[in-house]
Scaffold this active site. Structure first.
Site, PDB file in Angstrom:
ATOM      1  N   HIS A   1      -4.109   5.196  -4.809  1.00 32.45           N
ATOM      2  CA  HIS A   1      -4.186   6.657  -4.681  1.00 32.45           C
ATOM      3  C   HIS A   1      -5.027   7.252  -5.823  1.00 32.45           C
ATOM      4  O   HIS A   1      -5.836   8.160  -5.614  1.00 32.45           O
ATOM      5  CB  HIS A   1      -2.797   7.278  -4.770  1.00 32.45           C
ATOM      6  CG  HIS A   1      -1.844   6.881  -3.680  1.00 32.45           C
ATOM      7  ND1 HIS A   1      -0.725   6.121  -3.907  1.00 32.45           N
ATOM      8  CD2 HIS A   1      -1.847   7.156  -2.355  1.00 32.45           C
ATOM      9  CE1 HIS A   1      -0.059   5.957  -2.778  1.00 32.45           C
ATOM     10  NE2 HIS A   1      -0.725   6.563  -1.810  1.00 32.45           N
TER      11      HIS A   1
ATOM     12  N   GLN B   1       4.837  11.002  11.643  1.00 28.76           N
ATOM     13  CA  GLN B   1       4.121   9.726  11.759  1.00 28.76           C
ATOM     14  C   GLN B   1       5.059   8.527  11.620  1.00 28.76           C
ATOM     15  O   GLN B   1       4.608   7.394  11.634  1.00 28.76           O
ATOM     16  CB  GLN B   1       2.968   9.652  10.764  1.00 28.76           C
ATOM     17  CG  GLN B   1       3.371   9.565   9.299  1.00 28.76           C
ATOM     18  CD  GLN B   1       2.163   9.653   8.389  1.00 28.76           C
ATOM     19  OE1 GLN B   1       1.630  10.727   8.149  1.00 28.76           O
ATOM     20  NE2 GLN B   1       1.700   8.518   7.872  1.00 28.76           N
TER      21      GLN B   1
END
Ligand code: PAJ
Length: 292
Positions: free
Chosen positions: A42, A66
């Site tokens: 990230h 999701q």
């Protein structure tokens, strides 16, 4: 020196208003969408964003739509304070951390579906997953108004789904794909690696080993997609506690499985190791930065 003082925004309407203000001031905005539990993968996206924008926006939102009903939504790792400290070390300007009820008011029924690219590979094993991803990223694009957005090659199918959504629905947003960041031992970094015991971590190394073996075959001139898939399966099968879900050798643009030798390919896999479902891939014959 940062152009704007650091801030955390939680309300969607406030995020949209702030982004509009920054745009009016002539700032170039970058967004890095995440579900938190940040690791060096990230942070590599944040650094790439920092190099290409005036204002770097990180979004942290564990997106319920999701996750399938039997997946890890409730136990997904969360550490907002740690995430913000790490991200600020990479020059973050603004963090958008909304609540689920604000992103999906009760009764929400509008979703974004990217059809063909969402079907194969992880789409087969996780029905509805990419619709959840495309829907939340579409909301995040509306709220953060980015000029440029950064996603990792680690989730290759997701990257292709989102590049396609952006091209069709947000043509002024540039979607940049960034290379996979790995542990020194080869394991692709993932928030879900936190589920692995140290023995399982060692077992999981079979995944990157299998992909590296396929890459070596490719570098030695092998172009037969079935040989590439077979190589990965063989290496992974040598570790019995790793259960392969699929191995794919597909066209990197369409994600259609290759039936004949090709000049470029993405070899991907998903596997279960202990409580974790892990994915990894290698791109052959092209670079992630050349995808758009
Ligand atoms: P998350 O799994 O938190 O990942 C956020 C971003 O980090 C994604 O673009 C992902 O591809 C990238 N990333 C993860 N591991 C990486 C690694 N080892 N190297 C490079 N990049 C890596 O992906 C999601 O969240 C969500 O689906 C999201 C796009 C935020 C929508 O909810």
């Amino acid at each position: 020196m940062a152009l704007v003082p650091f801030e955390i925004v939680r309300e969607p309407a406030a995020m949209r208003a702030r982004a509009e203000d920054l745009r009016r001031d002539g700032r170039r905005l970058a967004v890095v969408p995440t579900m938190g539990a940040l690791h060096d993968g990230h942070l590599s996206l944040l650094r790439a964003a920092r190099a290409r924008a005036d204002v770097v926006i990180l979004t942290i939102f564990v997106n319920p739509t999701q996750f399938g009903p039997s997946e890890d939504l409730s136990r997904y790792p969360r550490d907002e304070a740690g995430d913000l400290a790490a991200a600020r070390g990479c020059g973050l300007d603004l963090a958008f951390c909304p609540e689920a009820e604000d992103m999906y008011p009760p009764g929400s029924q509008t979703f974004v579906e990217v059809r063909a690219l969402s079907q194969p590979m992880c789409g087969e094993k996780r029905p509805g997953h990419f619709t959840g991803v495309a829907t939340v990223v579409s909301k995040l694009f509306h709220l953060t108004r980015p000029h440029v957005a950064f996603f990792g090659q680690k989730d290759f199918q997701q990257l292709r789904v989102l590049q396609t959504m952006a091209r069709e629905r947000f043509p002024r947003v540039t979607v940049v794909g960034c290379p996979i960041v790995r542990e020194p031992d080869g394991l692709a970094m993932s928030s879900r690696n936190a589920y692995l015991t140290s023995d399982e971590h060692d077992d999981a190394l079979a995944l990157s080993r299998g992909l590296r073996a396929a890459q070596e075959l490719w570098q030695n001139g092998e172009r037969d997609p079935e040989r590439l898939r077979g190589e990965v399966r063989e290496v992974v099968a040598s570790v019995p506690r790793v259960t392969l879900e699929y191995v794919s050798a597909a066209d990197p643009l369409t994600l259609v499985e290759l039936g004949a030798p090709a000049q470029r390919a993405v070899v991907s896999l998903a596997a279960r190791v202990g409580k974790a479902r892990l994915i990894d891939n290698v791109l052959l014959g092209m670079d992630v930065k050349d995808l758009s």
